[in-house]
Write an enzyme that holds these catalytic residues in place. Sequence first.
Site, PDB file in Angstrom:
ATOM      1  N   LYS A  14      -2.949   3.110  -2.009  1.00 14.65           N
ATOM      2  CA  LYS A  14      -2.095   1.961  -2.344  1.00 14.65           C
ATOM      3  C   LYS A  14      -2.626   1.243  -3.584  1.00 14.65           C
ATOM      4  CE  LYS A  14      -2.782  -0.223   1.596  1.00 14.65           C
ATOM      5  NZ  LYS A  14      -3.727   0.692   2.285  1.00 14.65           N
ATOM      6  N   ARG A  89       1.425  -6.945   6.535  1.00 14.61           N
ATOM      7  CA  ARG A  89       0.624  -6.025   7.333  1.00 14.61           C
ATOM      8  C   ARG A  89       1.075  -6.013   8.787  1.00 14.61           C
ATOM      9  NH1 ARG A  89      -3.917  -4.505   3.947  1.00 14.61           N
ATOM     10  NH2 ARG A  89      -5.446  -3.492   5.233  1.00 14.61           N
ATOM     11  N   ARG A 128     -16.095   6.761  -1.051  1.00 14.47           N
ATOM     12  CA  ARG A 128     -16.038   5.532  -1.836  1.00 14.47           C
ATOM     13  C   ARG A 128     -17.172   4.584  -1.472  1.00 14.47           C
ATOM     14  NH1 ARG A 128     -10.945   1.621  -1.361  1.00 14.47           N
ATOM     15  NH2 ARG A 128     -11.779   1.421   0.745  1.00 14.47           N
ATOM     16  N   ARG A 130     -17.214   1.500   0.206  1.00 19.30           N
ATOM     17  CA  ARG A 130     -17.096   0.030   0.190  1.00 19.30           C
ATOM     18  C   ARG A 130     -17.765  -0.483   1.476  1.00 19.30           C
ATOM     19  NH1 ARG A 130     -11.014  -1.635  -0.518  1.00 19.30           N
ATOM     20  NH2 ARG A 130     -11.039  -1.967   1.730  1.00 19.30           N
ATOM     21  N   ARG A 141      -9.958   0.612  11.347  1.00 15.59           N
ATOM     22  CA  ARG A 141      -8.876   0.189  10.435  1.00 15.59           C
ATOM     23  C   ARG A 141      -7.645   1.073  10.625  1.00 15.59           C
ATOM     24  NH1 ARG A 141     -12.334   0.720   5.348  1.00 15.59           N
ATOM     25  NH2 ARG A 141     -10.432   0.501   4.126  1.00 15.59           N
TER      26      ARG A 141
HETATM   27  P1  AP5 Z   1      -7.307   3.171  -2.708  1.00 15.31           P
HETATM   28  O1  AP5 Z   1      -6.342   3.263  -3.816  1.00 15.31           O
HETATM   29  O2  AP5 Z   1      -8.304   2.063  -2.693  1.00 15.31           O
HETATM   30  O3  AP5 Z   1      -6.514   3.212  -1.335  1.00 15.31           O
HETATM   31  P2  AP5 Z   1      -5.956   1.990  -0.477  1.00 15.31           P
HETATM   32  O4  AP5 Z   1      -4.801   2.512   0.286  1.00 15.31           O
HETATM   33  O5  AP5 Z   1      -5.738   0.797  -1.357  1.00 15.31           O
HETATM   34  O6  AP5 Z   1      -7.214   1.815   0.455  1.00 15.31           O
HETATM   35  P3  AP5 Z   1      -8.020   0.543   0.954  1.00 15.31           P
HETATM   36  O7  AP5 Z   1      -9.183   1.081   1.730  1.00 15.31           O
HETATM   37  O8  AP5 Z   1      -8.338  -0.385  -0.171  1.00 15.31           O
HETATM   38  O9  AP5 Z   1      -6.930  -0.073   1.871  1.00 15.31           O
HETATM   39  P4  AP5 Z   1      -7.029  -1.032   3.071  1.00 15.31           P
HETATM   40  O10 AP5 Z   1      -5.627  -1.204   3.460  1.00 15.31           O
HETATM   41  O11 AP5 Z   1      -7.988  -0.635   4.137  1.00 15.31           O
HETATM   42  O12 AP5 Z   1      -7.771  -2.269   2.373  1.00 15.31           O
HETATM   43  P5  AP5 Z   1      -7.295  -3.691   1.906  1.00 15.31           P
HETATM   44  O13 AP5 Z   1      -8.105  -4.013   0.725  1.00 15.31           O
HETATM   45  O14 AP5 Z   1      -5.822  -3.813   1.838  1.00 15.31           O
HETATM   46  O15 AP5 Z   1      -8.057   4.581  -2.618  1.00 15.31           O
HETATM   47  C1  AP5 Z   1      -9.101   4.803  -1.680  1.00 15.31           C
HETATM   48  C2  AP5 Z   1     -10.074   5.848  -2.300  1.00 15.31           C
HETATM   49  O16 AP5 Z   1      -9.378   7.089  -2.467  1.00 15.31           O
HETATM   50  C3  AP5 Z   1     -10.589   5.464  -3.682  1.00 15.31           C
HETATM   51  O17 AP5 Z   1     -11.914   5.893  -3.811  1.00 15.31           O
HETATM   52  C4  AP5 Z   1      -9.656   6.220  -4.646  1.00 15.31           C
HETATM   53  O18 AP5 Z   1     -10.280   6.519  -5.864  1.00 15.31           O
HETATM   54  C5  AP5 Z   1      -9.345   7.471  -3.843  1.00 15.31           C
HETATM   55  N1  AP5 Z   1      -8.011   8.010  -4.112  1.00 15.31           N
HETATM   56  C6  AP5 Z   1      -6.844   7.312  -4.288  1.00 15.31           C
HETATM   57  N2  AP5 Z   1      -5.818   8.148  -4.482  1.00 15.31           N
HETATM   58  C7  AP5 Z   1      -6.311   9.410  -4.402  1.00 15.31           C
HETATM   59  C8  AP5 Z   1      -5.734  10.711  -4.504  1.00 15.31           C
HETATM   60  N3  AP5 Z   1      -4.416  10.875  -4.715  1.00 15.31           N
HETATM   61  N4  AP5 Z   1      -6.541  11.787  -4.372  1.00 15.31           N
HETATM   62  C9  AP5 Z   1      -7.880  11.622  -4.147  1.00 15.31           C
HETATM   63  N5  AP5 Z   1      -8.494  10.428  -4.050  1.00 15.31           N
HETATM   64  C10 AP5 Z   1      -7.727   9.328  -4.168  1.00 15.31           C
HETATM   65  O19 AP5 Z   1      -7.741  -4.593   3.142  1.00 15.31           O
HETATM   66  C11 AP5 Z   1      -9.113  -4.762   3.480  1.00 15.31           C
HETATM   67  C12 AP5 Z   1      -9.247  -5.763   4.619  1.00 15.31           C
HETATM   68  O20 AP5 Z   1      -8.718  -7.040   4.196  1.00 15.31           O
HETATM   69  C13 AP5 Z   1      -8.450  -5.433   5.887  1.00 15.31           C
HETATM   70  O21 AP5 Z   1      -9.178  -4.569   6.753  1.00 15.31           O
HETATM   71  C14 AP5 Z   1      -8.253  -6.838   6.490  1.00 15.31           C
HETATM   72  O22 AP5 Z   1      -9.441  -7.276   7.103  1.00 15.31           O
HETATM   73  C15 AP5 Z   1      -8.024  -7.686   5.256  1.00 15.31           C
HETATM   74  N6  AP5 Z   1      -6.589  -7.803   4.878  1.00 15.31           N
HETATM   75  C16 AP5 Z   1      -6.020  -7.357   3.720  1.00 15.31           C
HETATM   76  N7  AP5 Z   1      -4.715  -7.644   3.691  1.00 15.31           N
HETATM   77  C17 AP5 Z   1      -4.424  -8.291   4.857  1.00 15.31           C
HETATM   78  C18 AP5 Z   1      -3.235  -8.826   5.417  1.00 15.31           C
HETATM   79  N8  AP5 Z   1      -2.058  -8.750   4.781  1.00 15.31           N
HETATM   80  N9  AP5 Z   1      -3.324  -9.409   6.640  1.00 15.31           N
HETATM   81  C19 AP5 Z   1      -4.490  -9.511   7.291  1.00 15.31           C
HETATM   82  N10 AP5 Z   1      -5.673  -9.008   6.824  1.00 15.31           N
HETATM   83  C20 AP5 Z   1      -5.635  -8.406   5.602  1.00 15.31           C
END
Ligand code: AP5
Length: 184
Positions: A14, A89, A128, A130, A141
Amino acid sequence: MTRLIFLGPPGSGKGTQAAQLANNEQIPHISTGELLRKAVEDKTSLGLKVQSYLDEGELVPDKVVEDLVKERLSKSDASSGWILDGFPRNVVQAEFLDKLLEEVGQWTDWAIAMEVPDDVIVDRLRERGRSDDSEETIRHRLEVYREKTAPLIDFYRGRGQLKSVNGNQPIADVAAALKQAIGS
Ligand code: AP5
């Protein structure tokens, strides 16, 4: 004008795709995860409040993220389009967004569901590294995603606003599929 919501499990790409598309379209990429991580990093009162949720892979309380999104969408650069990454979400947040957009005469063009199998996700995120990318937290998650966020796929599909994209291909191919899906 582009107004998109990026749905999809953790690690589905995403953030990668949203950043690239937002840059191409010159519109803000609004990632609630990034806003929350920044607050934690800066040790603000919000950051101290939300840190344990992020560490454990739990959703932060709705009101907290709703306030963040409301504030960010009210900035002038968001008046001509935006990409929301990681928000809404759950159904409560989706209904909040509907109401907020209605109040300002805006709407969502598409919700994009990024599709990637779980085993690919676990490999990507472990690599990655993180702080919330330990195997245990990744699995949690994914569970939270399935229980709370995945129902939004039917929510947007039911309104004819859903586009699905195969996220399990090279980044440039995902970007091309996304472009085709939204017709830009
Ligand atoms: P990346 O692009 O970062 O993928 P992503 O889907 O954004 O993954 P995240 O882990 O960031 O998503 P998430 O939903 O867990 O985290 P968020 O920050 O929203 O890619 C991931 C990896 O894969 C990277 O290394 C990238 O280079 C690689 N990659 C990408 N595309 C690729 C491809 N095609 N091929 C190969 N490799 C690839 O949320 C984090 C936390 O914040 C949540 O757990 C929660 O606690 C909180 N939070 C966030 N939003 C809310 C909300 N709306 N409500 C409540 N809590 C929230």
